[in-house]
Design an enzyme around this catalytic site. Structure first.
Site: not given
Ligand code: NAD
Length: 439
Positions: A113, A233
C-alpha cells in the site's frame, strides 16, 4: 471509535489467527512463530519526501510512503492514496490487509500500500501530475511488473495511474535492466486507452453481488424479490452493487451518499436513482421506482438511520468505522456485507456476532476489485486485451470459490467469517514462506 489504531487492529487479528492455526504446524512451531512475528511488520517500508514544483514557481514537500508487507506468494500489490490523513501506520496496516485479500482469493500477489500526505483538491492538474511523477521517481525500482504493482485508491484514479506508468516507463528506458517486460504491467487501474481492463469499474460491486448470491444459497433464502438491501454510499462500489443486485431480482430499499439517503419500501431503481442524483446533486431528493422518480414514493433517511433499517442485508460501501459499539446494538439486518474497507470496527463486530448477525469481511467481499486488477496485469504481460464478458466470466468462479471455501471453513471450525477468512489467508502465506525456506 475503535480503541485501536488500524495497525494495532491488524496485529491483534494476526495474533488471534495464530492461536487458531498453530496446531496445524506440529513439529514446525518455531518456524510458525517466526513467520507470525515477521508478518506483523511489513518486509519493507519506503518513506521520504517528494519535492514538487508548484505553479507559482515555489517548491513544496509532501511526505510519501510505500509499505511492502509480504511477497511470499507473488509481487506486492495495493493502491496508492492521496489524502491529508495518510500516516505511516495506516499505510502499513492497509498493506497487511492487502496480503490477506490477495491470499483469500488465491491470486498470486502479496500485499502493499502507498500513500502521500496531501489534499489533492488543493492542487492544480499540473501540480497533481508532477506529484504523481515524483512519487514514481521516489519509488523507482522498488515497483515494477514482477516486484510491486500499485493501483488507484482514495483520491487517485486512472489518469494518475496513466502519469505514473508513463513516468515509470521513462525511468525504465534510462535503466534498461527494468525494460524486460511491458512497462504497462507496473500499474493497474489504468484507463482503457492505456492498457486498462474492461470490467474493472464494476468489478468490486459485482464481486460483492457474487458473494451475496452464494450467501443467499447458503442461508437457503428462497425468494430474491423478498430480500431487502440497504446500501450506504452510492459511488463506484455502492452503485455497481445496487445495479447487479437489482438485475438479479433483489430488492434495494435504501441508498445514500454523504448528504443522506432515501428509503423506498417497494424497492428502488438504481439506474433512475443515479440519473436523478446526477441531475439534482442529492440522492435524498431521488426516490425512484422502475416507473418514475417522485418525492412521495419514499422517505428521506440520514446515514445513521440507514444503517439501522429493518432489512435483510446491510451493505456499508462508503467509509471505515461506521458500525461501532455505539450503533451495533441497533442494527437489525441479518447480514452485513463489508464492501467498504473496514466499515465495522472490532467492538462493533463483537456486538453484531453476539446478536447472530453475519458479517462478510471486506477482504473477501470487496476482493473483486483487486482480482480484476490481476486480470489487467495478466493481459498486459501477455499483450492481449479481453472483452468484458471474458473478464467477468473469470471473476465469478474466483469469488464463488473463495466464498464457498470460507463458508465451509467457518461452519466446520465454528469460526466467524472474518476469522475463517484470515485463517485461510494467513495459512496460505505461511505455507509459501515455509516452502521457500524463508523462515
Ligand atoms: P467513491 O468515492 O466512488 O464513493 C463513495 C461514496 O460514499 C459516495 O457515494 C459518497 O457520497 C459516499 N460517502 C462519502 N462520505 C459519506 C458519509 N459520511 N456517509 C455516507 N456516504 C458517504 O468510492 P468507492 O470507490 O465506491 O469506494 C467506497 C469504499 O469501497 C471505500 O472504502 C473503498 O476503499 C472501498 N473499496 C473500493 C474499491 C474499488 O474498486 N473502488 C475496491 C475495494 C474497496
Amino acid at each position: 471509535m475503535s480503541t485501536q489504531t488500524p495497525l494495532d487492529q491488524a496485529r491483534t487479528q494476526l495474533a488471534q489467527v495464530a492461536a487458531v492455526l498453530r496446531d496445524k504446524y506440529v513439529g514446525e512451531e518455531a518456524r510458525f512463530d517466526t513467520a507470525i512475528e515477521l508478518l506483523s511488520t511489513p518486509q519493507m517500508l519506503h518513506q521520504g519526501e517528494l519535492e514538487v514544483q508548484m505553479d507559482n514557481g515555489s517548491t513544496k514537500k509532501f511526505k510519501a510512503f510505500r509499505s511492502q508487507h509480504n511477497n511470499a506468494r507473488g509481487p506486492f500489490k495495493g493502491g496508492i492514496r492521496f489524502h491529508h490523513g495518510v500516516t505511516k501506520e495506516e499505510v502499513m496496516a492497509l498493506s497487511i490487509w492487502m496480503t490477506w485479500k490477495c491470499a483469500v482469493t488465491g491470486i498470486p500477489y502479496g500485499g502493499g500500500k502507498g500513500g502521500v500526505v496531501v489534499n489533492p483538491k488543493e492542487l492544480s492538474t499540473k501540480e497533481l501530475e508532477r506529484l504523481s511523477r515524483a512519487y514514481v521517481r521516489f519509488l523507482g525500482e522498488a515497483v515494477g511488473p514482477w516486484t510491486d504493482i500499485p493501483a488507484p485508491d482514495v483520491n487517485t484514479n486512472g489518469q494518475i495511474m496513466a502519469w505514473m506508468v508513463d513516468e515509470w516507463q521513462k525511468l525504465a528506458q534510462e535503466k534498461t535492466s527494468l525494460l524486460q517486460v511491458n512497462p504497462l504491467a507496473t500499474f493497474t487501474g489504468k484507463p482503457l486507452a492505456l492498457g486498462g481492463s474492461e470490467g474493472r469499474d464494476e468489478a468490486t460491486g459485482l464481486g460483492g453481488v457474487y458473494v451475496l448470491e452464494e450467501l443467499a444459497k447458503a442461508l437457503n433464502w428462497q425468494r430474491k424479490q423478498d430480500i431487502t438491501i440497504a446500501i450506504q454510499g452510492f459511488g463506484n462500489v455502492g452503485y455497481w452493487f445496487a445495479h447487479h443486485a437489482d438485475l438479479r431480482g433483489y430488492k434495494i430499499v435504501a441508498v445514500s451518499d454523504s448528504q443522506g439517503g432515501i428509503y423506498v419500501e417497494n424497492g428502488l431503481n438504481p439506474e433512475k436513482t443515479l440519473a436523478c442524483k446526477k441531475q439534482n446533486g442529492k440522492i435524498s431528493e431521488c426516490p425512484c421506482t422502475d416507473e418514475k422518480c417522485d418525492i412521495t414514493l419514499g422517505k428521506k433517511v440520514t446515514n445513521a438511520e440507514l444503517l439501522e433499517l429493518n432489512v435483510d442485508v446491510l451493505v456499508p460501501a462508503a467509509l471505515e468505522n461506521v458500525i461501532t459499539a455505539e450503533n451495533a446494538p441497533q442494527i437489525k439486518a441479518k447480514v452485513v456485507i463489508e464492501m467498504a474497507n473496514g466499515p465495522v470496527n472490532p467492538e462493533g463486530e463483537a456486538i453484531l456476532l453476539q446478536k447472530g448477525i453475519l458479517v462478510v469481511p471486506d477482504v473477501l467481499a470487496n476482493a473483486g476489485g483487486v482480482s480484476t486488477s490481476y486480470f489487467e496485469w495478466v493481459q498486459n504481460l501477455a499483450g492481449v486485451s479481453w472483452d468484458k464478458p471474458t473478464v467477468l466470466e473469470k471473476l465469478q468462479p474466483l469469488m464463488v470459490m473463495a466464498f464457498k471455501d470460507i463458508w465451509e471453513l467457518a461452519q466446520e471450525k465454528n469460526l466467524s467469517l472474518r476469522m475463517a477468512t484470515y485463517s485461510r489467508a494467513v495459512k496460505r502465506v505461511i505455507d509459501a514462506m515455509l516452502l521457500r525456506g524463508s523462515v
